[in-house]
Design an enzyme around this catalytic site. Sequence first.
Site, PDB file in Angstrom:
ATOM      1  N   ASP A 125     -10.988   2.843   3.753  1.00 45.91           N
ATOM      2  CA  ASP A 125     -11.383   1.438   3.565  1.00 45.91           C
ATOM      3  C   ASP A 125     -12.892   1.287   3.376  1.00 45.91           C
ATOM      4  O   ASP A 125     -13.373   0.222   2.998  1.00 45.91           O
ATOM      5  CB  ASP A 125     -11.026   0.634   4.819  1.00 45.91           C
ATOM      6  CG  ASP A 125      -9.718  -0.123   4.691  1.00 45.91           C
ATOM      7  OD1 ASP A 125      -9.433  -0.616   3.593  1.00 45.91           O
ATOM      8  OD2 ASP A 125      -9.007  -0.221   5.702  1.00 45.91           O
TER       9      ASP A 125
ATOM     10  N   LYS B 120       0.845  -1.209   0.000  1.00 46.34           N
ATOM     11  CA  LYS B 120       0.000   0.000   0.000  1.00 46.34           C
ATOM     12  C   LYS B 120       0.876   1.253   0.000  1.00 46.34           C
ATOM     13  O   LYS B 120       0.599   2.214  -0.707  1.00 46.34           O
ATOM     14  CB  LYS B 120      -0.950  -0.022   1.204  1.00 46.34           C
ATOM     15  CG  LYS B 120      -2.085  -1.039   1.018  1.00 46.34           C
ATOM     16  CD  LYS B 120      -2.868  -1.342   2.278  1.00 46.34           C
ATOM     17  CE  LYS B 120      -3.836  -2.492   2.004  1.00 46.34           C
ATOM     18  NZ  LYS B 120      -4.585  -2.949   3.173  1.00 46.34           N
TER      19      LYS B 120
ATOM     20  N   GLN C 210      -4.849  -1.721   9.370  1.00 49.10           N
ATOM     21  CA  GLN C 210      -4.764  -3.034   8.720  1.00 49.10           C
ATOM     22  C   GLN C 210      -5.399  -4.118   9.595  1.00 49.10           C
ATOM     23  O   GLN C 210      -5.120  -4.210  10.786  1.00 49.10           O
ATOM     24  CB  GLN C 210      -3.286  -3.365   8.433  1.00 49.10           C
ATOM     25  CG  GLN C 210      -3.078  -4.640   7.655  1.00 49.10           C
ATOM     26  CD  GLN C 210      -3.629  -4.588   6.236  1.00 49.10           C
ATOM     27  OE1 GLN C 210      -3.665  -3.544   5.596  1.00 49.10           O
ATOM     28  NE2 GLN C 210      -4.098  -5.731   5.746  1.00 49.10           N
TER      29      GLN C 210
END
Length: 281
Positions: A117, A50, A94
């Site tokens: 997200d 990422k 995460q």
Amino acid sequence: MVLDGKKLAGEIKSQIREEVIRLKEKGIIPGLAVVIVGNDPASKVYVKNKKRACEEIGVYSEEVALREETTQDQLLQVISALNKDKKIHGILVQFPLPGHISSSAVTRAISPEKDVDCFNEYNLGKICSGEADIFPCTPFGIIEILRSNGIEIEGKTCTIVGRSNIVGKPLSLMMLSRNATVTVCHSKTKDIKKFCSQADILVSAVGKPKLISEDMVKKGATLIDVGINRLPDGKLCGDVDFERVKIKAEHITPVPGGVGPMTIAVLMKNLVKLAEKYDNK
Ligand code: GUN
């Protein structure tokens, strides 16, 4: 036909790079904060990928690496500071998190305006009402693969195996809003084969090698494999018995090189969208 997610992800990132240049001309530099708790090796790889994508498209990124023993309160304080940080337009924590931390408390703590997200209840609710402008990355990546390959969704039967909050549930809403007839299978489903074999579009997001065998697939179907499994020999494979199923399917995504790279490309899309919409607000 094998659907090449890696190539498409590269094309999307090139487009986003242009958009980032345009935003920079307006004085906006998109910024992503990636928070990782603990030492999960797979998570470390995802976080590295990422950050690399941020470099590729020319945006700011920072990593906050926290110890496994970090308490939920400490993590919520980190998120609260990032919510106020003007350099940061997207906050990504995460998953999976260590067992002592509630993932819903974490997703709820991220400001909906920085929820890159799209895991926050407010943003998920907007998917339900059809008003969303960002989407969770894995379902969004899947929709982009279908769209860019001209695979119609409207009127199709779609079976999704797996009902996670990250993939199965939001994807079911997104397919429904695009007028598919959607079935979601899970660990308590009695006859998974029955539902899989009637699918025009079959998505597996479980994490079990060879879960989807050739006899479960309708001829001419589109197979989307979200599984990432490591075999004893170290190789990666998906949930679908790729070599056998690809003969029967019209379209199939490989693992690696299918859905995985797309999730990162569309994460960058979400970041740029949030930066454009909420910078300095
Ligand atoms: N773990 C597996 N997939 C994801 C994802 O899309 N976002 C985050 N934050 N964690 C994940």
